[in-house]
Scaffold this motif. Structure first.
Motif, short mmCIF file in Angstrom:
data_model
loop_
_atom_site.label_atom_id
_atom_site.label_comp_id
_atom_site.label_asym_id
_atom_site.label_seq_id
_atom_site.Cartn_x
_atom_site.Cartn_y
_atom_site.Cartn_z
N GLU A 1 -18.48 -9.06 0.42
CA GLU A 1 -19.89 -8.71 0.27
C GLU A 1 -20.24 -7.49 1.13
N GLU A 2 -19.61 -7.39 2.30
CA GLU A 2 -20.02 -6.37 3.26
C GLU A 2 -19.26 -5.07 3.13
N ILE A 3 -17.95 -5.12 2.79
CA ILE A 3 -17.20 -3.86 2.70
C ILE A 3 -16.21 -3.82 1.54
N GLY A 4 -15.87 -4.96 0.95
CA GLY A 4 -15.02 -4.94 -0.24
C GLY A 4 -13.54 -4.87 0.02
N PHE A 5 -13.11 -4.91 1.29
CA PHE A 5 -11.70 -4.84 1.66
C PHE A 5 -11.38 -5.91 2.68
N VAL A 6 -10.16 -6.47 2.63
CA VAL A 6 -9.61 -7.27 3.72
C VAL A 6 -8.14 -6.91 3.90
N ALA A 7 -7.63 -7.15 5.11
CA ALA A 7 -6.20 -7.13 5.37
C ALA A 7 -5.73 -8.58 5.35
N LEU A 8 -4.70 -8.88 4.56
CA LEU A 8 -4.29 -10.27 4.31
C LEU A 8 -2.90 -10.54 4.84
N LYS A 9 -2.82 -11.54 5.74
CA LYS A 9 -1.53 -12.08 6.18
C LYS A 9 -1.20 -13.31 5.34
N GLY A 10 0.06 -13.78 5.45
CA GLY A 10 0.42 -15.05 4.83
C GLY A 10 0.64 -14.98 3.33
N HIS A 11 0.94 -13.79 2.81
CA HIS A 11 1.18 -13.62 1.37
C HIS A 11 2.60 -14.06 1.02
N PHE A 12 3.00 -13.84 -0.23
CA PHE A 12 4.28 -14.38 -0.71
C PHE A 12 5.43 -13.35 -0.74
N LEU A 13 5.21 -12.19 -0.16
CA LEU A 13 6.29 -11.19 -0.07
C LEU A 13 7.06 -11.40 1.22
N ASP A 14 8.40 -11.40 1.15
CA ASP A 14 9.17 -11.46 2.40
C ASP A 14 9.75 -10.09 2.72
N ASP A 15 10.24 -9.93 3.95
CA ASP A 15 10.71 -8.62 4.41
C ASP A 15 11.85 -8.08 3.57
N LYS A 16 12.74 -8.97 3.13
CA LYS A 16 13.89 -8.53 2.33
C LYS A 16 13.44 -7.93 1.00
N LEU A 17 12.48 -8.59 0.34
CA LEU A 17 11.98 -8.09 -0.93
C LEU A 17 11.26 -6.76 -0.75
N VAL A 18 10.42 -6.67 0.28
CA VAL A 18 9.68 -5.43 0.55
C VAL A 18 10.64 -4.29 0.85
N GLY A 19 11.64 -4.55 1.68
CA GLY A 19 12.62 -3.51 2.01
C GLY A 19 13.40 -3.06 0.78
N GLY A 20 13.78 -4.03 -0.06
CA GLY A 20 14.50 -3.69 -1.29
C GLY A 20 13.67 -2.86 -2.23
N LEU A 21 12.40 -3.20 -2.36
CA LEU A 21 11.53 -2.44 -3.26
C LEU A 21 11.36 -1.00 -2.78
N TYR A 22 11.07 -0.83 -1.49
CA TYR A 22 10.89 0.53 -0.98
C TYR A 22 12.15 1.36 -1.16
#
Length: 316
Positions: A32-53
């Motif tokens: 309501e106030e700014i339309g953005f959040v930073a979210l922890k606890g999502h379903f991506l793990d470091d291995k998947l993120v590293g592989g994608l990049y």
């Protein structure tokens, strides 16, 4: 508000009703106030993120003529490669200083959406590229589903209100490469000020300066996520559907200081779209005497088509 709030999806996923409600309240207030959040606890793990990049960098380092063979005519850039400077933000004449790729929805052969969605494009030169792209797509889609469940509760709807609207939805995973800047940009920026089209956007790669968000005072503030966070914002479809109760916030990616012009920037947004037939008409409980209806009735498919024309990706 001069800072992007941080929330933790594990609160919502917990068995503790108080923690779950805490998450609902926090994300609803932020949207309501700014339309953005930073979210922890999502379903991506470091291995998947590293592989994608790794795979994304490999793709964008391919020769231009190799990348161009994956530019598919006639589909408005909805799958495959879109070359440098091809997309222009609404209201701007200069093309953005970026190139990108689109992974789209994965549907079975007997799905009613099989004929509606273009097939995903396979990169012959990089055997892991499509595999890691698909897995990332599905983990971000899963994350987005729970965010929307929380927002449904915040809006006093059934928790699962959005589930059948996003199942097999027209969502897009977009790895973006902002190449090094080699000459004075002539008023062009990496991504001009814009609002997103979709329901919500889940952004990977906002760990450094560049992404900026315009708050309600019209001030630009830096949106920088921690290494384990996704930046998640409201898109225009959700803003319309909630009669602007949840705000679709204007944001941009500015050019780096001159001393960093020689560096590339990569960012990977997941644009979460519903199925094309979803009504974006204002929810009844978001319209009252103090909040009159702001937008004309439309569907997600109609709204998307209109916006792709505005972006220059579909020609009239």
């Amino acid at each position: 508000m001069d800072k992007i709030p941080s929330v933790d999806l594990r609160d919502f996923l917990s068995d503790n009703p108080e923690r779950k409600q805490k998450f609902v309240n926090e994300i609803g207030k932020a949207y309501e106030e700014i339309g953005f959040v930073a979210l922890k606890g999502h379903f991506l793990d470091d291995k998947l993120v590293g592989g994608l990049y790794g795979e994304v960098k490999n793709f964008f380092e391919l020769p231009t003529e190799t990348k161009q063979k994956y530019e598919i005519p006639g589909i408005g850039g909805q799958r495959g490669y879109v070359g440098f400077g091809k997309e222009t933000a609404k209201g701007f004449k200069k093309g953005d200083l970026k190139e990108f790729w689109h992974f789209g929805q994965y549907v079975s052969d007997d799905s009613k959406y099989k004929s509606e969605y273009p097939d995903n494009v396979i990169v012959d030169e990089l055997p892991q590229f499509n595999e890691v792209g698909k897995e990332t797509y599905q983990m971000l889609e899963k994350t987005g589903k729970y965010v929307l469940r929380a927002l449904a509760l915040y809006l006093s709807l059934d928790e699962f209100y959005f589930d059948n609207k996003i199942a097999e939805g027209n969502s897009i995973l977009r790895p973006i490469h902002y190449p090094p800047i080699t000459q004075e940009p002539d008023d062009a920026v990496r991504a001009a000020a814009h609002g997103d089209i979709n329901l919500i956007t889940l952004l990977m790669g906002s760990q450094g300066k560049g992404l900026q968000v315009q708050n309600h005072k019209g001030e630009w503030i830096d949106a920088i996520a921690e290494p384990d966070e996704l930046m998640i914002n409201v898109g225009d479809m959700l803003s319309r559907h909630t009669n602007n109760k949840l705000k679709s916030t204007i944001h941009r990616v500015v050019n780096p200081p001159r001393e960093l012009w020689g560096t590339s920037r990569y960012s990977i947004p997941f644009f979460m779209h519903p199925v094309s037939g979803m009504s974006l008409n204002a929810l009844e409980n978001c319209v009252d005497e103090n909040n009159p209806k702001l937008y004309e009735d439309t569907t997600a498919g109609e709204f998307l088509h209109e916006r792709l024309i505005e972006l220059g990706l579909i020609k009239k």
